[in-house]
Design an enzyme around this catalytic site. Sequence first.
Site, mmCIF file in Angstrom:
data_model
loop_
_atom_site.group_PDB
_atom_site.id
_atom_site.type_symbol
_atom_site.label_atom_id
_atom_site.label_comp_id
_atom_site.label_asym_id
_atom_site.label_seq_id
_atom_site.Cartn_x
_atom_site.Cartn_y
_atom_site.Cartn_z
ATOM 1 N N ASN A 118 6.404 -95.769 89.113
ATOM 2 C CA ASN A 118 5.771 -96.235 90.361
ATOM 3 C C ASN A 118 4.358 -96.720 90.075
ATOM 4 O OD1 ASN A 118 5.249 -93.438 89.914
ATOM 5 N ND2 ASN A 118 4.695 -93.110 92.045
ATOM 6 N N GLU A 168 1.072 -97.584 92.270
ATOM 7 C CA GLU A 168 0.479 -97.509 93.606
ATOM 8 C C GLU A 168 -0.669 -98.498 93.747
ATOM 9 O OE1 GLU A 168 -0.306 -93.366 94.461
ATOM 10 O OE2 GLU A 168 1.850 -93.030 94.751
ATOM 11 N N CYS A 188 7.887 -98.892 93.993
ATOM 12 C CA CYS A 188 8.600 -97.728 93.458
ATOM 13 C C CYS A 188 9.070 -97.968 92.024
ATOM 14 C CB CYS A 188 9.833 -97.426 94.298
ATOM 15 S SG CYS A 188 9.502 -96.883 95.972
ATOM 16 N N GLU A 246 11.959 -97.437 90.717
ATOM 17 C CA GLU A 246 13.290 -98.043 90.620
ATOM 18 C C GLU A 246 13.196 -99.565 90.699
ATOM 19 O OE1 GLU A 246 12.243 -95.607 92.552
ATOM 20 O OE2 GLU A 246 13.852 -94.285 93.203
ATOM 21 N N CYS A 296 14.363 -94.253 97.616
ATOM 22 C CA CYS A 296 14.069 -94.578 99.020
ATOM 23 C C CYS A 296 15.039 -95.658 99.516
ATOM 24 C CB CYS A 296 12.618 -95.045 99.156
ATOM 25 S SG CYS A 296 12.350 -96.748 98.645
ATOM 26 N N CYS A 333 14.694 -99.178 97.947
ATOM 27 C CA CYS A 333 15.250 -99.259 96.586
ATOM 28 C C CYS A 333 16.776 -99.265 96.612
ATOM 29 C CB CYS A 333 14.720 -98.108 95.733
ATOM 30 S SG CYS A 333 12.967 -98.321 95.316
HETATM 31 N N1 THU Z 1 8.436 -93.584 95.044
HETATM 32 C C1 THU Z 1 9.215 -94.112 94.062
HETATM 33 O O1 THU Z 1 8.712 -94.507 93.008
HETATM 34 N N2 THU Z 1 10.555 -94.189 94.277
HETATM 35 C C2 THU Z 1 11.180 -93.813 95.425
HETATM 36 O O2 THU Z 1 12.375 -94.023 95.567
HETATM 37 C C3 THU Z 1 10.419 -93.142 96.474
HETATM 38 C C4 THU Z 1 8.946 -93.110 96.309
HETATM 39 C C5 THU Z 1 6.981 -93.512 94.835
HETATM 40 C C6 THU Z 1 6.183 -94.418 95.726
HETATM 41 C C7 THU Z 1 4.847 -93.699 95.760
HETATM 42 O O3 THU Z 1 4.074 -94.143 94.651
HETATM 43 C C8 THU Z 1 5.198 -92.246 95.578
HETATM 44 O O4 THU Z 1 6.527 -92.197 95.099
HETATM 45 C C9 THU Z 1 5.088 -91.432 96.831
HETATM 46 O O5 THU Z 1 5.786 -92.012 97.863
#
Ligand code: THU
Length: 136
Positions: free
Chosen positions: A46, A48, A57, A59, A95, A98
């Site tokens: 991920n 940010e 994300c 994925e 999520c 994704c």
């Molecule tokens: N996140 C992912 O990388 N994948 C997901 O399927 C859900 C959330 C990350 C996004 C963010 O950087 C952190 O998790 C918290 O939401």
Amino acid sequence: MVEEVDVKKLILQALGARMKAYAPYSKYQVGAALLSAKGRVYPGCNVENASYGGTVCAERVAFFRAIQEGEREFRAIAIVGGRANEKIEDFAYPCGICRQVMSEFCREDFLIIVAKDADDYQVHTLGELLPHGFLL
Ligand code: THU
């Protein structure tokens, strides 16, 4: 077929990808390892952003890397996630966005492996995690 996938190896690659996570805001680090039909693995973490909405994300980072390399067919993805500097206590399910991105490129039998470590994991299919997904 899960027998055709080296699940433990894919989980270890997801754990390695998680080490690269850029998550200064949530401090929740995610790693993914996407296995293509050709047998190549595309890691993702991920990334940010201060705007929050610009966050991507793990994925989707893995998928977009693979697509950019010309891949179009995939077998499985391993996903690991948890708070920085803590033991992974829970399975990190992808999520909804994704799951939708996966449905663009993968059939219902695409394997989604969520793991705490290489010995503690669950295997699902995209069909289970995204029934009746939107397709044009
Ligand atoms: N996140 C992912 O990388 N994948 C997901 O399927 C859900 C959330 C990350 C996004 C963010 O950087 C952190 O998790 C918290 O939401």
